[in-house]
Design an enzyme around this catalytic site. Sequence first.
Site, mmCIF file in Angstrom:
data_model
loop_
_atom_site.group_PDB
_atom_site.id
_atom_site.type_symbol
_atom_site.label_atom_id
_atom_site.label_comp_id
_atom_site.label_asym_id
_atom_site.label_seq_id
_atom_site.Cartn_x
_atom_site.Cartn_y
_atom_site.Cartn_z
ATOM 1 N N ILE A 248 -15.536 -22.141 28.565
ATOM 2 C CA ILE A 248 -15.430 -22.292 27.106
ATOM 3 C C ILE A 248 -15.080 -23.772 26.875
ATOM 4 C CG2 ILE A 248 -14.152 -21.501 25.067
ATOM 5 C CD1 ILE A 248 -15.364 -19.082 26.398
ATOM 6 N N LYS B 139 -22.152 -25.190 34.122
ATOM 7 C CA LYS B 139 -21.075 -24.713 34.985
ATOM 8 C C LYS B 139 -19.934 -25.709 35.112
ATOM 9 C CE LYS B 139 -18.491 -22.637 37.669
ATOM 10 N NZ LYS B 139 -17.442 -23.389 36.993
ATOM 11 N N HIS C 74 -19.836 -26.151 28.564
ATOM 12 C CA HIS C 74 -20.870 -25.534 27.715
ATOM 13 C C HIS C 74 -20.359 -25.321 26.282
ATOM 14 C CE1 HIS C 74 -24.239 -23.236 26.433
ATOM 15 N NE2 HIS C 74 -23.876 -22.035 26.863
ATOM 16 N N CYS D 147 -19.377 -18.612 36.356
ATOM 17 C CA CYS D 147 -19.498 -18.679 34.893
ATOM 18 C C CYS D 147 -19.362 -20.107 34.387
ATOM 19 C CB CYS D 147 -18.391 -17.871 34.227
ATOM 20 S SG CYS D 147 -18.301 -16.149 34.739
ATOM 21 N N SER D 148 -20.102 -20.425 33.317
ATOM 22 C CA SER D 148 -19.811 -21.650 32.566
ATOM 23 C C SER D 148 -18.522 -21.393 31.791
ATOM 24 C CB SER D 148 -20.960 -21.967 31.612
ATOM 25 O OG SER D 148 -21.162 -20.892 30.716
ATOM 26 N N CYS E 60 -27.023 -20.459 22.036
ATOM 27 C CA CYS E 60 -26.770 -21.534 23.007
ATOM 28 C C CYS E 60 -27.939 -22.516 23.092
ATOM 29 C CB CYS E 60 -26.500 -20.949 24.387
ATOM 30 S SG CYS E 60 -25.113 -19.806 24.387
HETATM 31 N N1 COA Z 1 -15.129 -22.022 35.943
HETATM 32 C C1 COA Z 1 -14.093 -22.523 36.645
HETATM 33 N N2 COA Z 1 -12.814 -22.495 36.220
HETATM 34 C C2 COA Z 1 -12.601 -21.931 35.030
HETATM 35 C C3 COA Z 1 -13.625 -21.399 34.224
HETATM 36 C C4 COA Z 1 -14.927 -21.459 34.745
HETATM 37 N N3 COA Z 1 -15.950 -20.957 34.053
HETATM 38 N N4 COA Z 1 -13.106 -20.917 33.084
HETATM 39 C C5 COA Z 1 -11.776 -21.153 33.154
HETATM 40 N N5 COA Z 1 -11.478 -21.760 34.311
HETATM 41 C C6 COA Z 1 -10.154 -22.128 34.812
HETATM 42 C C7 COA Z 1 -9.306 -22.824 33.781
HETATM 43 O O1 COA Z 1 -9.431 -24.225 33.864
HETATM 44 C C8 COA Z 1 -7.914 -22.355 34.163
HETATM 45 O O2 COA Z 1 -7.466 -23.127 35.254
HETATM 46 P P1 COA Z 1 -5.929 -23.561 35.393
HETATM 47 O O3 COA Z 1 -5.148 -22.256 35.438
HETATM 48 O O4 COA Z 1 -5.889 -24.336 36.656
HETATM 49 O O5 COA Z 1 -5.641 -24.351 34.154
HETATM 50 C C9 COA Z 1 -8.125 -20.960 34.668
HETATM 51 O O6 COA Z 1 -9.497 -20.910 35.107
HETATM 52 C C10 COA Z 1 -7.903 -19.887 33.622
HETATM 53 O O7 COA Z 1 -8.553 -20.314 32.446
HETATM 54 P P2 COA Z 1 -8.733 -19.373 31.203
HETATM 55 O O8 COA Z 1 -9.169 -20.213 30.047
HETATM 56 O O9 COA Z 1 -7.496 -18.517 31.052
HETATM 57 O O10 COA Z 1 -9.950 -18.481 31.681
HETATM 58 P P3 COA Z 1 -10.345 -17.127 31.075
HETATM 59 O O11 COA Z 1 -10.106 -16.068 32.080
HETATM 60 O O12 COA Z 1 -9.707 -16.986 29.731
HETATM 61 O O13 COA Z 1 -11.934 -17.309 30.853
HETATM 62 C C11 COA Z 1 -14.159 -16.752 31.487
HETATM 63 C C12 COA Z 1 -12.800 -17.315 31.937
HETATM 64 C C13 COA Z 1 -15.101 -16.796 32.664
HETATM 65 C C14 COA Z 1 -14.015 -15.313 31.000
HETATM 66 C C15 COA Z 1 -14.692 -17.622 30.341
HETATM 67 O O14 COA Z 1 -14.750 -18.964 30.757
HETATM 68 C C16 COA Z 1 -16.062 -17.171 29.875
HETATM 69 O O15 COA Z 1 -16.211 -16.219 29.136
HETATM 70 N N6 COA Z 1 -17.152 -17.889 30.270
HETATM 71 C C17 COA Z 1 -18.486 -17.551 29.858
HETATM 72 C C18 COA Z 1 -18.846 -18.264 28.592
HETATM 73 C C19 COA Z 1 -20.169 -17.780 28.048
HETATM 74 O O16 COA Z 1 -20.495 -16.605 28.084
HETATM 75 N N7 COA Z 1 -20.964 -18.703 27.477
HETATM 76 C C20 COA Z 1 -22.221 -18.374 26.911
HETATM 77 C C21 COA Z 1 -23.202 -18.162 27.977
HETATM 78 S S1 COA Z 1 -24.730 -17.483 27.433
#
Ligand code: COA
Length: 386
Positions: free
Chosen positions: A213, A332, A336, A210-211, A87
């Site tokens: 995807i 956030k 990201h 969480c940030s 990252c």
């Molecule tokens: N913050 C706020 N809303 C989020 C979000 C986040 N981080 N991630 C997804 N959403 C929302 C989407 O817009 C979607 O909204 P909608 O239903 O109104 O369209 C809903 O949540 C579901 O989205 P989805 O893509 O199915 O989420 P998910 O459950 O598959 O993924 C996480 C969510 C948190 C698991 C994923 O974003 C993640 O792994 N984040 C961390 C990334 C990371 O580790 N980066 C590297 C860091 S070192």
Amino acid sequence: MRDVAVIGVGCTEFGEHWGISFRDLFVKAGALALDDAGVTGENIDALYVGNMSAGRFVEQEHIGALIADYAGLATNHVASTRVEAACASGGLAFRQAVIAVASGMEDIVVAAGVEKMTDVGTGASVDMLASAADREWEGFAGATFPGLYAMIATDYMHRYPLTREQLAQVAVKNHENGAKNPIAQFRNRITIDTVLNSSLVADPLRLFDCSPITDGAAAVVVVPLERAREFTDSPVRVLASAQASDTIALHDRRDISTLDASVAAGKRAFSQASLTQKDIDMLEVHDCFTIAEICAIEDLGFCKKGEAGRLTEEGATALGGEIPVNTSGGLKACGHPVGATGIKQIYEIVNQLRGEAGARQVDAEIGMAHNVGGTGATVVVHILGA
Ligand code: COA
């Protein structure tokens, strides 16, 4: 060593880009940066492209050559290099460009970052990201980045006075800033209850800690300071460029709630620039999870360990606060796209220092960017001045 300046910046919107390919994302950001800098492709001596995992996200490797080709620079035989540090790939690409110009080897250099993450499902994405942790000792045991940062949060909250509400306020503040940023993935304002009632991802971290995807690309143009005024009336100086490493696995750290590489890179940057925390007007830090912003503010020395939660609650890190943090909305809310984030931080700081940040504008002459790879095995810190 020569002084270095940024003369142009460009960034795509961050979000889910089903209709734009990986290469077109880069070309769009690059064209915006060149246009902003007033340079053309023939002027460019070198490209450094931050990218973490195109091989796994879009099944494309040899990114340096691909980018040079689709930017129309392959027949000029421009020197093009991919830079990878998870990252922190974008921050490190910027640092390579700065070093190339400072050394006198190159004059007009583009530093860029690009990632297209949404073409695969969340499970695959989370697994690819986890390859930036220690695969043998962490990944194979089931640890993901939300899981690893949840361990940091648990340890931190056990030892320091950080409440769940203060942690949520990091996300509330960053969504407020993202709502004012036309390139941000999330432009919706949220409340502490939104965070506390969102689904649990890895205890104590919830969805809004969480940030996301993200797909996106960003690019900046750097030149020797002595040539900057040939191109622009408002060059932004690079006052420091520092980098530090740490153990890749969290369990090998001296203290998992302090990112020692952030401490080291921050100290090096302050020493290079002959500045202190009091001189910094704004910060873009690596808030891949809300706890990461709390740690970053403290590890960079802006307050003592255990105080960043209270400062956030009091509004000190908000737009009108004493030290605005993540005016872009941070990872956030702005999003990201891992390889592009470090360059987007430079993009945001340059916009702020030029007075071109619109509704997010703060009063700033000096800004600091802090970009983290993994749980802090690579940290890159830059200080920029108007
Ligand atoms: N913050 C706020 N809303 C989020 C979000 C986040 N981080 N991630 C997804 N959403 C929302 C989407 O817009 C979607 O909204 P909608 O239903 O109104 O369209 C809903 O949540 C579901 O989205 P989805 O893509 O199915 O989420 P998910 O459950 O598959 O993924 C996480 C969510 C948190 C698991 C994923 O974003 C993640 O792994 N984040 C961390 C990334 C990371 O580790 N980066 C590297 C860091 S070192």
